[in-house]
Design a protein around this motif. Structure first.
Motif, PDB file in Angstrom:
ATOM      1  N   GLN A 270      -7.491  -0.586   2.868  1.00 16.29           N
ATOM      2  CA  GLN A 270      -8.844  -0.594   3.397  1.00 16.29           C
ATOM      3  C   GLN A 270      -9.064  -1.850   4.237  1.00 16.29           C
ATOM      4  OE1 GLN A 270     -11.882   0.898   0.421  1.00 16.29           O
ATOM      5  NE2 GLN A 270     -10.207   0.422  -1.001  1.00 16.29           N
TER       6      GLN A 270
ATOM      7  N   SER B 261     -18.031  -6.036  -1.978  1.00 19.54           N
ATOM      8  CA  SER B 261     -17.031  -5.025  -1.624  1.00 19.54           C
ATOM      9  C   SER B 261     -15.820  -5.101  -2.550  1.00 19.54           C
ATOM     10  CB  SER B 261     -16.588  -5.213  -0.168  1.00 19.54           C
ATOM     11  OG  SER B 261     -17.683  -5.087   0.719  1.00 19.54           O
ATOM     12  N   ILE B 262     -15.420  -6.304  -2.900  1.00 17.06           N
ATOM     13  CA  ILE B 262     -14.285  -6.457  -3.811  1.00 17.06           C
ATOM     14  C   ILE B 262     -14.613  -5.895  -5.185  1.00 17.06           C
ATOM     15  CG2 ILE B 262     -12.866  -8.171  -5.017  1.00 17.06           C
ATOM     16  CD1 ILE B 262     -12.990  -9.932  -2.535  1.00 17.06           C
ATOM     17  N   ARG B 263     -15.821  -6.154  -5.664  1.00 19.45           N
ATOM     18  CA  ARG B 263     -16.203  -5.637  -6.979  1.00 19.45           C
ATOM     19  C   ARG B 263     -16.339  -4.122  -6.959  1.00 19.45           C
ATOM     20  NH1 ARG B 263     -17.808  -9.351 -10.647  1.00 19.45           N
ATOM     21  NH2 ARG B 263     -18.185 -11.485  -9.928  1.00 19.45           N
ATOM     22  N   GLU B 264     -16.695  -3.566  -5.818  1.00 22.06           N
ATOM     23  CA  GLU B 264     -16.902  -2.123  -5.735  1.00 22.06           C
ATOM     24  C   GLU B 264     -15.589  -1.361  -5.701  1.00 22.06           C
ATOM     25  OE1 GLU B 264     -18.976   1.166  -2.734  1.00 22.06           O
ATOM     26  OE2 GLU B 264     -19.284  -1.003  -2.425  1.00 22.06           O
ATOM     27  N   CYS B 265     -14.628  -1.805  -4.846  1.00 18.93           N
ATOM     28  CA  CYS B 265     -13.377  -1.047  -4.713  1.00 18.93           C
ATOM     29  C   CYS B 265     -12.275  -1.567  -5.621  1.00 18.93           C
ATOM     30  CB  CYS B 265     -12.913  -1.044  -3.264  1.00 18.93           C
ATOM     31  SG  CYS B 265     -12.557  -2.676  -2.580  1.00 18.93           S
ATOM     32  N   MET B 266     -12.410  -2.756  -6.208  1.00 14.49           N
ATOM     33  CA  MET B 266     -11.457  -3.335  -7.147  1.00 14.49           C
ATOM     34  C   MET B 266     -10.004  -3.210  -6.672  1.00 14.49           C
ATOM     35  SD  MET B 266     -12.950  -4.886  -9.580  1.00 14.49           S
ATOM     36  CE  MET B 266     -11.588  -5.072 -10.713  1.00 14.49           C
ATOM     37  N   PRO B 267      -9.669  -3.831  -5.531  1.00 12.81           N
ATOM     38  CA  PRO B 267      -8.285  -3.768  -5.050  1.00 12.81           C
ATOM     39  C   PRO B 267      -7.377  -4.643  -5.900  1.00 12.81           C
ATOM     40  CG  PRO B 267      -9.557  -5.245  -3.680  1.00 12.81           C
ATOM     41  CD  PRO B 267     -10.521  -4.682  -4.684  1.00 12.81           C
TER      42      PRO B 267
ATOM     43  N   SER C 108       0.822  -1.213   0.000  1.00 18.87           N
ATOM     44  CA  SER C 108       0.000   0.000   0.000  1.00 18.87           C
ATOM     45  C   SER C 108       0.852   1.257   0.000  1.00 18.87           C
ATOM     46  CB  SER C 108      -0.936  -0.005   1.212  1.00 18.87           C
ATOM     47  OG  SER C 108      -0.196  -0.031   2.424  1.00 18.87           O
TER      48      SER C 108
ATOM     49  N   ASP D  18      -2.862   3.450   0.533  1.00 20.91           N
ATOM     50  CA  ASP D  18      -4.307   3.271   0.441  1.00 20.91           C
ATOM     51  C   ASP D  18      -4.653   1.828   0.799  1.00 20.91           C
ATOM     52  OD1 ASP D  18      -6.963   3.554  -0.036  1.00 20.91           O
ATOM     53  OD2 ASP D  18      -6.812   3.529  -2.231  1.00 20.91           O
TER      54      ASP D  18
ATOM     55  N   ASN E 229      -3.675  -0.537  -4.251  1.00 28.30           N
ATOM     56  CA  ASN E 229      -4.926  -0.613  -3.507  1.00 28.30           C
ATOM     57  C   ASN E 229      -5.039  -1.994  -2.872  1.00 28.30           C
ATOM     58  OD1 ASN E 229      -7.438  -0.169  -2.465  1.00 28.30           O
ATOM     59  ND2 ASN E 229      -8.517  -0.192  -4.409  1.00 28.30           N
TER      60      ASN E 229
ATOM     61  N   LEU F 250      -7.041  -4.512   0.116  1.00 28.20           N
ATOM     62  CA  LEU F 250      -8.212  -4.743   0.972  1.00 28.20           C
ATOM     63  C   LEU F 250      -7.897  -5.886   1.926  1.00 28.20           C
ATOM     64  CD1 LEU F 250     -11.179  -4.302   1.788  1.00 28.20           C
ATOM     65  CD2 LEU F 250     -11.815  -5.918  -0.037  1.00 28.20           C
TER      66      LEU F 250
END
Length: 451
Positions: A145, A158-164, A112, A143, A117, A119
């Protein structure tokens, strides 16, 4: 169509599924491992893969340098085969409290801080607990999360939303899917959760690390098929009372297997040991008999270790034999070879063999060093501290060549040794103008004469 609910029997060792209970598993041949688990059969199976499932030509697939991401740790990159491969699914197992979560959290900090990114999903700790552990490790400037959740459907959203780029799942035994009517950590839940994470990793090109608890036998809890589904299996080993930890790759689709990384546990977290040979030899006694330096290979990595032996006359009817770190049966075999071929009466002696540092070795390349340590202790003759020994010993006392002899000698040169005793058949691999003295032996009698 409504979902049809039923139960099935699963093998706790390999995950084999059966409609009825069996005493012995037909797949792994283990006894009394079947447990009954409720399962849910869906009328239509959906896929989480977002890429088009069409065949492509092999020549059209390109491999670029950025397909691997550095973890920020040389030792961890070595075990992974050069870094994290995009879209890979990596399983990390180990005993409770050994440092699995700490290692992955430190890796997340390095990644990070490089602008990636990340997660971190925890099903065992709260946000405050993770924050306290992160504060002890160091400052997080990137960054990263956090998500404390057990429901895999919520985690997938959550993974699909923030695409880490990197996801940590800690641990797989705490995850569950609502459409599976069984408890967390059950065979059905672990297998289905891993399947969903595998499709997410491949479909979205996200690297996912899964933390897995281990059983008392030292293997990852849950079905054995779990290790077959992932791309890489890493085991974090070591005695919790010792300072060092060993990260071992037992499966790696993107690199060499049996590679190891050595870390040291400190109050601020794990610190990598770039030169484990020097670390293992630290504090070695000088001028003592029964101690010798040997070299063994872990994957492609040579490591120097200290082998200690203590042989004394026994006052018991049956002499005591103790081996710590070396194979007990192998030590007894080598002692029988010494007594037979060298006519040394050590059958009535107590013998204690120890691999300093707590390392466990089952490598025949340390046979010659074991023999040298036993003879040195029995005769009370010191072996020079600047000498390293390696080679395999047969039942007739012959000394056989071992693989990667050049790497072993180079490791000895790097640490300042000036003499290496090795199998005579390996001398042909070296130039006569080497910077170190090489002594080849054909049998253990020649070794005994040197001692």
């Amino acid at each position: 169509m409504a979902k049809a609910k039923s139960t099935a029997f699963f093998c706790g060792e390999c995950g084999y599924e059966s409609a009825k209970w069996m005493g012995q598993c037909p797949a792994c041949k283990q006894w009394n491992t079947f447990t009954e688990q409720p399962v849910t059969v869906k009328s239509k199976r959906t896929s989480v893969n977002t890429v088009s499932s069409k065949p492509v030509k092999l020549s059209s697939v390109t491999i670029e340098d950025e397909d691997r991401m550095s973890t920020g740790y040389v030792e961890l990159d070595r075990v992974l085969g050069g870094g994290i491969v995009k879209g890979s699914l990596i399983l990390v197992g180990g005993d409770p409290g050994i440092g699995k979560s700490t290692l992955l959290l430190q890796m997340c900090r390095q990644i990070s801080n490089l602008g990636k990114n990340v997660l971190y999903v925890s099903g065992e700790e709260s946000l405050k607990q993770i924050k306290m552990r992160a504060s002890r490790i160091g400052e997080f400037t990137g960054d990263m999360q956090l998500l404390c959740e057990n429901n895999l459907d919520t985690i997938e959203d959550s993974i699909r939303e923030c695409m880490p780029q990197v996801v940590i799942i800690d641990s797989i035994q705490t995850m569950y899917k609502e459409n599976i009517d069984s408890a967390q950590g059950s065979i059905s839940q672990v297998r289905e959760s891993t399947n969903v994470l595998m499709q997410l990793a491949k479909g979205l090109s996200i690297s996912i690390f899964i933390v897995g608890h281990v059983t008392k036998e030292g293997v990852v809890a849950g079905p054995r098929v779990l290790e077959h589904m992932v791309d890489t299996v890493l085991y974090f080993e070591g005695d919790k009372n010792a300072m060092y930890r060993i990260l071992r790759a037992v499966k790696n689709r993107f690199g060499s297997t049996n590679e190891i990384g050595v870390f040291e546990m400190k109050s601020s977290g794990l610190e990598e040991i770039l030169n484990p040979s020097e670390y293992m030899l630290e504090g070695r006694p000088k001028g003592a008999s029964g101690t010798v330096v040997a070299c063994y290979i872990e994957g492609t990595r040579p490591m120097l270790i200290e082998i200690q032996a203590l042989v004394t006359h026994s006052n018991l009817g049956i002499p005591r034999r103790t081996s710590a770190g070396a194979d007990y049966n192998r030590v007894n075999l080598l002692m029988a070879v010494i007594e037979k071929r060298l006519n040394l009466q050590i059958g009535g002696c107590d013998a204690y063999v120890n691999i300093a540092g707590g390392i466990k070795i089952n490598d025949p390349s340390v046979d010659l060093a074991l023999v040298a340590a036993i003879i040195s202790s029995y005769k009370n003759r010191e072996i020079p501290s600047n000498t390293m020994i390696f080679g395999e010993v047969g039942l007739s006392g012959e000394v056989r060549s071992v693989s990667m002899a050049e790497n072993r000698v180079q490791e000895a040169i790097k640490l300042g040794f000036d003499t290496v005793i090795l199998p005579k058949g390996s001398l042909k691999l070296f130039d006569k103008q080497t910077s170190i003295k090489l002594i080849g032996v054909e049998n253990i009698r020649e070794l005994a004469d040197l001692i």
